[in-house]
Design a protein around this motif. Structure first.
Motif, PDB file in Angstrom:
ATOM      1  N   GLU A 185       7.774   1.207   4.724  1.00  0.00           N
ATOM      2  CA  GLU A 185       7.064   0.243   5.576  1.00  0.00           C
ATOM      3  C   GLU A 185       7.099  -1.145   4.949  1.00  0.00           C
ATOM      4  O   GLU A 185       7.297  -1.283   3.735  1.00  0.00           O
ATOM      5  CB  GLU A 185       5.609   0.719   5.741  1.00  0.00           C
TER       6      GLU A 185
ATOM      7  N   HIS B 140       4.372   7.305   2.916  1.00  0.00           N
ATOM      8  CA  HIS B 140       5.197   6.098   2.814  1.00  0.00           C
ATOM      9  C   HIS B 140       4.699   5.165   1.727  1.00  0.00           C
ATOM     10  O   HIS B 140       3.542   5.239   1.326  1.00  0.00           O
ATOM     11  CB  HIS B 140       5.311   5.335   4.141  1.00  0.00           C
TER      12      HIS B 140
ATOM     13  N   HIS C 189       0.834  -1.207   0.000  1.00  0.00           N
ATOM     14  CA  HIS C 189       0.000   0.000   0.000  1.00  0.00           C
ATOM     15  C   HIS C 189       0.863   1.250   0.000  1.00  0.00           C
ATOM     16  O   HIS C 189       2.070   1.187   0.222  1.00  0.00           O
ATOM     17  CB  HIS C 189      -0.960   0.029   1.200  1.00  0.00           C
TER      18      HIS C 189
ATOM     19  N   GLN D  57       3.063  -5.408  10.596  1.00  0.00           N
ATOM     20  CA  GLN D  57       3.690  -4.263   9.911  1.00  0.00           C
ATOM     21  C   GLN D  57       4.924  -3.799  10.677  1.00  0.00           C
ATOM     22  O   GLN D  57       4.944  -3.855  11.912  1.00  0.00           O
ATOM     23  CB  GLN D  57       2.712  -3.081   9.860  1.00  0.00           C
TER      24      GLN D  57
ATOM     25  N   ILE E 119       2.454   3.285  13.575  1.00  0.00           N
ATOM     26  CA  ILE E 119       3.191   3.552  12.326  1.00  0.00           C
ATOM     27  C   ILE E 119       3.277   5.063  12.089  1.00  0.00           C
ATOM     28  O   ILE E 119       4.304   5.572  11.610  1.00  0.00           O
ATOM     29  CB  ILE E 119       2.518   2.836  11.109  1.00  0.00           C
TER      30      ILE E 119
ATOM     31  N   THR F 162       4.863   0.896   1.020  1.00  0.00           N
ATOM     32  CA  THR F 162       4.976  -0.311   1.843  1.00  0.00           C
ATOM     33  C   THR F 162       5.251  -1.524   0.973  1.00  0.00           C
ATOM     34  O   THR F 162       4.472  -1.846   0.066  1.00  0.00           O
ATOM     35  CB  THR F 162       3.675  -0.529   2.638  1.00  0.00           C
TER      36      THR F 162
HETATM   37 NI    NI Z   1       1.166   2.060   6.040  1.00  0.00          NI
END
Ligand code: NI
Length: 267
Positions: free
Chosen positions: A236, A166, A42, A211, A260, A168
């Protein structure tokens, strides 16, 4: 708005790496020998809840490309609201968009944010490049620090504007790593620091999602009174597990996302 989804993600990635030099380095080291398996789980974007530029305005850019809303999240302490979006083509990254609930902050913070947002033109919000257009206003360093006292998130958006917070990487798609823990070790062995808020790994297999993330890079921002190095963006990593219906989970876990967010904290 873009009419080609891959072009949009390429542009978003280019903007993101321009202030996140660690991300392409990590991508190269983790993906060694399996470039085809480098899959984005994502991307995440941040904004303010002011109607002209709110979450839904950012989401329009993705909806035009076939994304649909698939869940919402509340972050009481950080005063944030978020939604995630999915695409019928499951090889495309999921999209996570959050917005700061500005009216829950001081009138001083609201005044500053309203002034910044008033400098954005309506045309630029629907322009093709809006999601990677950066800042549309001038700001001095002391205003940034004033925002920081109330909300790290507010200060971050005020300093950077609109760009991916970010990207990921999907651990599921990397044959080289059997677990997120193994991936984390490799990242640390190469000298990158991980966000340890709430533990290095947020979430569990029982929640269908694990995560982790690096701590944000520091990049230079031009304030009206000079350039300063401040936290920019982070990278991430996500490992997804099958849910009750044996399908790979496609949502997010609010308690994990909450930690996060802290990857861009001052340090
Ligand atoms: Ni994220």
């Amino acid at each position: 708005m873009h009419n080609d989804v891959n072009t949009l993600f390429n542009k978003l990635w280019d903007k993101y790496v321009s202030i996140t030099p660690s991300a392409p380095k990590i991508r190269t080291l983790l993906g060694f020998g399996e470039v085809d398996n480098l899959f984005n789980d994502h991307i995440a974007l941040r904004t303010f809840d002011i109607q002209r530029i709110g979450l839904d305005k950012l989401a329009e850019h993705f909806k035009t490309l076939g994304y649909y809303e698939a869940g919402e999240y509340h972050f009481k302490e950080k005063k944030l609201f978020a939604k995630h979006f999915l695409h019928a083509d499951t090889s495309l990254p999921k999209v996570f968009i959050s917005e700061l609930l500005t009216t829950e902050f001081s009138t001083q913070l609201q005044g500053i944010i309203n002034n910044l947002v008033s400098q954005i033109s309506d045309e630029s919000v629907v322009a093709k490049d809006f999601l990677y257009s950066g800042r549309h206003w001038d700001i001095d360093y002391s205003t940034y620090q004033t925002l920081l006292q109330e909300s790290e998130y507010a200060a971050w958006v005020a300093a950077w504007g609109f760009l991916p917070n970010h990207f990921t990487l999907s651990c599921n798609h990397l044959n080289k790593f059997s677990s997120l823990q193994a991936l984390n070790s490799a990242v640390k062995d190469h000298g990158f620091e991980l966000n340890t808020a709430g533990g290095e790994i947020k979430g569990t297999e029982a929640l269908y999602l694990e995560q982790s993330s690096t701590l944000a890079d520091f990049s230079a921002v031009s304030f009206t009174d000079g350039a300063k190095l401040i936290p920019s963006c982070f990278y991430e990593f996500a490992q997804r597990y099958p849910d009750k219906d044996k399908n790979l989970f496609t949502g997010f876990v609010a308690a994990s996302a909450d930690k996060i967010f802290e990857s861009t904290d001052q340090r």
